[in-house]
Motif scaffolding. Structure first.
Motif, PDB file in Angstrom:
ATOM      1  N   GLY A  78       0.838  -1.304  -0.137  1.00 54.25           N
ATOM      2  CA  GLY A  78       0.113   0.134  -0.070  1.00 54.25           C
ATOM      3  C   GLY A  78       0.827   1.343   0.047  1.00 54.25           C
ATOM      4  N   GLY A  79       2.092   1.118  -0.045  1.00 56.15           N
ATOM      5  CA  GLY A  79       2.806   2.545  -0.236  1.00 56.15           C
ATOM      6  C   GLY A  79       2.874   3.173  -1.254  1.00 56.15           C
ATOM      7  N   VAL A  80       2.297   4.622  -1.380  1.00 56.04           N
ATOM      8  CA  VAL A  80       2.298   5.237  -2.702  1.00 56.04           C
ATOM      9  C   VAL A  80       3.346   6.548  -2.649  1.00 56.04           C
ATOM     10  CG1 VAL A  80       0.488   6.460  -4.071  1.00 56.04           C
ATOM     11  CG2 VAL A  80      -0.115   4.314  -3.217  1.00 56.04           C
ATOM     12  N   ARG A  81       4.067   6.495  -3.739  1.00 54.33           N
ATOM     13  CA  ARG A  81       4.725   7.821  -3.773  1.00 54.33           C
ATOM     14  C   ARG A  81       4.656   8.473  -5.065  1.00 54.33           C
ATOM     15  NH1 ARG A  81       8.465   4.273  -1.621  1.00 54.33           N
ATOM     16  NH2 ARG A  81       9.528   4.080  -3.688  1.00 54.33           N
ATOM     17  N   ALA A  82       5.090   9.558  -5.316  1.00 50.83           N
ATOM     18  CA  ALA A  82       5.088  10.272  -6.644  1.00 50.83           C
ATOM     19  C   ALA A  82       6.179   9.763  -7.684  1.00 50.83           C
ATOM     20  CB  ALA A  82       4.920  11.807  -6.217  1.00 50.83           C
ATOM     21  N   ASP A  83       6.975   9.145  -7.046  1.00 48.44           N
ATOM     22  CA  ASP A  83       8.109   8.722  -7.837  1.00 48.44           C
ATOM     23  C   ASP A  83       8.096   7.274  -8.407  1.00 48.44           C
ATOM     24  OD1 ASP A  83       8.452   7.451  -5.511  1.00 48.44           O
ATOM     25  OD2 ASP A  83      10.735   7.855  -5.444  1.00 48.44           O
ATOM     26  N   LEU A  84       6.821   6.785  -8.077  1.00 46.27           N
ATOM     27  CA  LEU A  84       6.838   5.375  -8.555  1.00 46.27           C
ATOM     28  C   LEU A  84       5.789   5.411  -9.911  1.00 46.27           C
ATOM     29  CD1 LEU A  84       5.139   3.626  -5.344  1.00 46.27           C
ATOM     30  CD2 LEU A  84       7.534   3.236  -6.363  1.00 46.27           C
ATOM     31  N   PRO A  85       5.834   4.528 -10.926  1.00 38.45           N
ATOM     32  CA  PRO A  85       5.147   4.423 -12.073  1.00 38.45           C
ATOM     33  C   PRO A  85       3.714   4.520 -11.719  1.00 38.45           C
ATOM     34  CG  PRO A  85       6.695   2.555 -11.956  1.00 38.45           C
ATOM     35  CD  PRO A  85       6.647   3.130 -10.636  1.00 38.45           C
ATOM     36  N   LEU A  86       2.828   5.174 -12.614  1.00 42.97           N
ATOM     37  CA  LEU A  86       1.712   5.553 -12.407  1.00 42.97           C
ATOM     38  C   LEU A  86       0.512   4.162 -12.185  1.00 42.97           C
ATOM     39  CD1 LEU A  86      -0.852   7.484 -12.328  1.00 42.97           C
ATOM     40  CD2 LEU A  86      -0.974   7.273 -14.818  1.00 42.97           C
ATOM     41  N   TRP A  87       0.875   3.257 -13.011  1.00 42.08           N
ATOM     42  CA  TRP A  87       0.020   2.161 -12.792  1.00 42.08           C
ATOM     43  C   TRP A  87       0.374   1.175 -11.387  1.00 42.08           C
ATOM     44  CZ3 TRP A  87       2.526  -2.835 -11.884  1.00 42.08           C
ATOM     45  CH2 TRP A  87       3.762  -2.811 -11.887  1.00 42.08           C
ATOM     46  N   LEU A  88       1.553   1.351 -11.103  1.00 45.32           N
ATOM     47  CA  LEU A  88       1.743   0.701  -9.616  1.00 45.32           C
ATOM     48  C   LEU A  88       0.908   1.528  -8.691  1.00 45.32           C
ATOM     49  CD1 LEU A  88       3.260  -1.468  -8.292  1.00 45.32           C
ATOM     50  CD2 LEU A  88       5.418  -0.244  -7.956  1.00 45.32           C
ATOM     51  N   SER A  89       1.076   2.928  -8.692  1.00 47.63           N
ATOM     52  CA  SER A  89       0.471   3.702  -7.656  1.00 47.63           C
ATOM     53  C   SER A  89      -0.876   3.377  -7.652  1.00 47.63           C
ATOM     54  CB  SER A  89       0.605   5.053  -7.916  1.00 47.63           C
ATOM     55  OG  SER A  89       2.086   5.657  -7.738  1.00 47.63           O
ATOM     56  N   LEU A  90      -1.598   3.167  -8.913  1.00 42.83           N
ATOM     57  CA  LEU A  90      -2.992   3.033  -9.097  1.00 42.83           C
ATOM     58  C   LEU A  90      -3.479   1.667  -8.354  1.00 42.83           C
ATOM     59  CD1 LEU A  90      -3.901   4.378 -12.509  1.00 42.83           C
ATOM     60  CD2 LEU A  90      -4.510   5.352 -10.265  1.00 42.83           C
ATOM     61  N   LEU A  91      -2.285   0.578  -8.549  1.00 45.02           N
ATOM     62  CA  LEU A  91      -2.469  -0.519  -7.925  1.00 45.02           C
ATOM     63  C   LEU A  91      -2.905  -0.703  -6.684  1.00 45.02           C
ATOM     64  CD1 LEU A  91      -3.008  -3.569  -8.997  1.00 45.02           C
ATOM     65  CD2 LEU A  91      -0.496  -4.031  -8.963  1.00 45.02           C
ATOM     66  N   ARG A  92      -1.802   0.098  -5.921  1.00 50.56           N
ATOM     67  CA  ARG A  92      -1.669   0.071  -4.734  1.00 50.56           C
ATOM     68  C   ARG A  92      -2.669   1.056  -3.728  1.00 50.56           C
ATOM     69  NH1 ARG A  92       4.666   0.590  -3.579  1.00 50.56           N
ATOM     70  NH2 ARG A  92       5.554  -1.406  -4.379  1.00 50.56           N
ATOM     71  N   SER A  93      -3.290   1.797  -4.479  1.00 49.80           N
ATOM     72  CA  SER A  93      -4.033   2.889  -4.004  1.00 49.80           C
ATOM     73  C   SER A  93      -5.445   2.256  -3.100  1.00 49.80           C
ATOM     74  CB  SER A  93      -4.963   3.845  -5.116  1.00 49.80           C
ATOM     75  OG  SER A  93      -3.903   4.692  -5.805  1.00 49.80           O
ATOM     76  N   PRO A  94      -5.994   1.257  -3.490  1.00 47.27           N
ATOM     77  CA  PRO A  94      -6.971   0.668  -2.722  1.00 47.27           C
ATOM     78  C   PRO A  94      -6.631   0.009  -1.412  1.00 47.27           C
ATOM     79  CG  PRO A  94      -6.991  -0.272  -4.701  1.00 47.27           C
ATOM     80  CD  PRO A  94      -5.878   0.260  -4.757  1.00 47.27           C
ATOM     81  N   VAL A  95      -5.251  -0.270  -1.216  1.00 52.76           N
ATOM     82  CA  VAL A  95      -4.613  -0.896   0.147  1.00 52.76           C
ATOM     83  C   VAL A  95      -4.241   0.272   0.693  1.00 52.76           C
ATOM     84  CG1 VAL A  95      -3.042  -2.212   1.039  1.00 52.76           C
ATOM     85  CG2 VAL A  95      -4.095  -2.978  -0.972  1.00 52.76           C
ATOM     86  N   SER A  96      -3.801   1.344   0.162  1.00 51.03           N
ATOM     87  CA  SER A  96      -3.113   2.581   0.666  1.00 51.03           C
ATOM     88  C   SER A  96      -4.424   3.598   1.730  1.00 51.03           C
ATOM     89  CB  SER A  96      -2.759   3.766  -0.025  1.00 51.03           C
ATOM     90  OG  SER A  96      -3.414   4.142  -1.041  1.00 51.03           O
ATOM     91  N   LEU A  97      -5.529   3.061   1.182  1.00 51.32           N
ATOM     92  CA  LEU A  97      -6.611   3.643   2.155  1.00 51.32           C
ATOM     93  C   LEU A  97      -6.517   3.231   3.683  1.00 51.32           C
ATOM     94  CD1 LEU A  97      -9.678   3.498  -0.177  1.00 51.32           C
ATOM     95  CD2 LEU A  97      -8.513   5.379   0.407  1.00 51.32           C
ATOM     96  N   TYR A  98      -5.906   2.197   3.911  1.00 49.07           N
ATOM     97  CA  TYR A  98      -5.935   1.479   5.254  1.00 49.07           C
ATOM     98  C   TYR A  98      -4.728   1.761   5.947  1.00 49.07           C
ATOM     99  CZ  TYR A  98     -10.176  -0.304   3.347  1.00 49.07           C
ATOM    100  OH  TYR A  98     -11.498  -0.663   2.877  1.00 49.07           O
ATOM    101  N   VAL A  99      -3.351   2.244   5.125  1.00 53.82           N
ATOM    102  CA  VAL A  99      -2.219   2.231   5.482  1.00 53.82           C
ATOM    103  C   VAL A  99      -2.190   3.677   6.460  1.00 53.82           C
ATOM    104  CG1 VAL A  99       0.248   2.579   5.203  1.00 53.82           C
ATOM    105  CG2 VAL A  99      -1.081   0.808   3.830  1.00 53.82           C
ATOM    106  N   PRO A 100      -1.718   3.468   7.834  1.00 58.79           N
ATOM    107  CA  PRO A 100      -1.790   4.763   8.351  1.00 58.79           C
ATOM    108  C   PRO A 100      -0.779   5.982   7.909  1.00 58.79           C
ATOM    109  CG  PRO A 100      -1.772   3.155   9.671  1.00 58.79           C
ATOM    110  CD  PRO A 100      -1.513   2.622   8.431  1.00 58.79           C
ATOM    111  N   ALA A 101      -1.063   7.508   7.709  1.00 57.48           N
ATOM    112  CA  ALA A 101      -0.290   8.229   7.451  1.00 57.48           C
ATOM    113  C   ALA A 101       0.816   8.343   8.663  1.00 57.48           C
ATOM    114  CB  ALA A 101      -1.056   9.382   7.150  1.00 57.48           C
ATOM    115  N   LEU A 102       1.928   8.909   7.996  1.00 56.01           N
ATOM    116  CA  LEU A 102       3.260   9.012   8.639  1.00 56.01           C
ATOM    117  C   LEU A 102       3.167  10.167   9.980  1.00 56.01           C
ATOM    118  CD1 LEU A 102       5.921   8.587   6.196  1.00 56.01           C
ATOM    119  CD2 LEU A 102       4.894   6.802   7.557  1.00 56.01           C
ATOM    120  N   ASP A 103       2.582  11.072   9.415  1.00 58.37           N
ATOM    121  CA  ASP A 103       2.557  12.283  10.522  1.00 58.37           C
ATOM    122  C   ASP A 103       1.134  12.564  11.228  1.00 58.37           C
ATOM    123  OD1 ASP A 103       1.332  12.943   8.117  1.00 58.37           O
ATOM    124  OD2 ASP A 103       1.884  14.911   7.799  1.00 58.37           O
TER     125      ASP A 103
END
Length: 305
Positions: A78-103
Motif C-alpha cells: 500500500g505504499g504510494v509515492r509520486a516517484d513510482l510508476p502510475l500503474w503501480l500507484s493505482l494498483l496500490r491505492s485501494p490498500v493505501s486507504l488503510y495504511v496509516p499516514a506518517l504524520d
C-alpha cells in the motif's frame, strides 16, 4: 434625534436571521443524523460493515508496520509515492486507504474514519461509498504527481522534487471526500464548513503534500456532489450533442442525388386452377329435305326455332 426607529428594524432582522438559522440547522440535523439513524435501525449492524472494515484495516496495518518485516510488506502492498510508476500507484491505492499516514496519529482518527464510512454507507450505500472514497483518493494522488512535476513557483501550487519520495498513504483524503460529498448532496453547510474549511486552514497553515491532496479531495467531492442526481439530464445533453455532431457531418459531406425510382413491375395474375372456356350454345340444324319442301318463311321460322 431618537433611536427608536432603528431598534425595531434591527430586532426584526435578528429575528429573521435566527429563524433562518434554526430552519437550516433543523434540516441539517434531520438529514445528517435522524435519517441515517433510522436507516441504520432498519438495516441493523450490517449497515456498519464499511465503518468496521475501515477502522479494523487501519489498526491492522498499523500493528503490522511496527515490525521491520511487516513495515516492508505494508510498503510493498500500500505504499504510494509520486516517484513510482502510475500503474503501480493505482494498483496500490485501494490498500493505501488503510495504511496509516506518517504524520497523523492513528488512534485519534479512528473515530472520524468510522463515522465517515458508516454515515456514507447509511446514506449512499456500499458501492457508492467505496466509489467516492476511491475517486477522491486517486484524485489527490494524481494531483500530487502533477504538482511535483510542475515544480515550485508554479503559481504557488507546485511542490519541490523532494515531495516525490514522501510516502503518500492514509484514509484522510477519503474521509474528507465522503464528508464533503454528503454535505453537498444533503445541503449541510455546517458539516461542509467543518470539513472543507478545516482543510483550507490546514493547507494554509502547514503547506505540505497532505494539505494539497486534501484540497483536491474536497474539490473532487464538490464536483461529484453537484453532479449527483443529474444522470438523466447529462445523458439527454450528450444525446443532443451527438445528434448535432452527426447532422454537421451529414451537411459537410458530398451531396448525393438519389437515382429515380423505377415503377414496380406488375405481376401476372396467378390462376388458381386450369382455365375452362364456356361451351358454345348448341345450334339446331334443319334437315335439307324438310327445308326444301317448305316456303322461305317457313324455313326461316324453322331456323329461328
Amino acid at each position: 434625534m431618537t433611536t427608536e426607529g432603528p431598534v425595531p428594524w434591527c430586532c426584526s432582522l435578528l429575528a429573521r436571521f435566527a429563524r433562518f438559522t434554526g430552519r437550516i440547522l433543523r434540516a441539517e440535523w434531520h438529514s445528517i443524523v435522524v435519517d441515517p439513524v433510522h436507516r441504520l435501525v432498519r438495516r441493523g449492524l450490517s449497515g456498519l460493515l464499511l465503518g468496521f472494515v475501515a477502522a479494523f484495516g487501519v489498526v491492522f496495518f498499523h500493528d503490522i508496520a511496527q515490525h521491520p518485516a511487516g513495515a516492508l510488506w505494508v510498503t510493498r502492498l500500500g505504499g504510494v509515492r509520486a516517484d513510482l510508476p502510475l500503474w503501480l500507484s493505482l494498483l496500490r491505492s485501494p490498500v493505501s486507504l488503510y495504511v496509516p499516514a506518517l504524520d497523523l496519529p492513528v488512534w485519534a482518527g479512528i473515530t472520524t474514519l468510522f463515522l465517515s464510512f458508516a454515515l456514507a454507507e447509511a446514506v449512499l450505500g456500499r458501492a457508492r461509498t467505496l466509489a467516492i472514497a476511491y475517486a477522491t483518493t486517486v484524485a489527490g494522488t494524481l494531483a500530487a504527481r502533477v504538482m511535483v512535476a510542475a515544480g515550485p513557483g508554479w503559481w504557488g501550487l507546485g511542490l519541490p522534487p523532494a515531495c516525490a519520495h514522501v510516502l503518500d498513504t492514509g484514509p484522510s483524503a477519503a474521509v474528507v471526500g465522503l464528508f464533503t460529498y454528503l454535505s453537498v448532496i444533503r445541503r449541510a453547510p455546517v458539516v461542509f464548513t467543518m470539513t472543507g474549511g478545516s482543510m483550507v486552514w490546514e493547507s494554509v497553515a502547514v503547506p505540505n503534500l497532505a494539505g494539497r491532496e486534501h484540497l483536491i479531495a474536497v474539490g473532487t467531492a464538490i464536483v461529484l456532489g453537484l453532479l449527483h442526481g443529474r444522470r438523466a439530464h447529462l445523458q439527454a445533453r450528450l444525446r443532443i450533442l451527438l445528434r448535432v455532431r452527426e447532422r454537421g457531418f451529414a451537411h459537410a459531406g458530398p451531396a448525393v442525388i438519389p437515382a429515380p425510382a423505377r415503377p414496380p413491375a406488375k405481376a401476372a395474375p396467378e390462376l388458381s386452377g386450369p382455365s375452362v372456356l364456356p361451351a358454345p350454345a348448341p345450334h339446331r340444324s334443319v334437315p335439307p329435305r324438310a327445308a326444301a319442301g317448305r316456303s322461305p318463311d317457313a324455313a326461316m321460322t324453322a331456323l329461328e326455332r
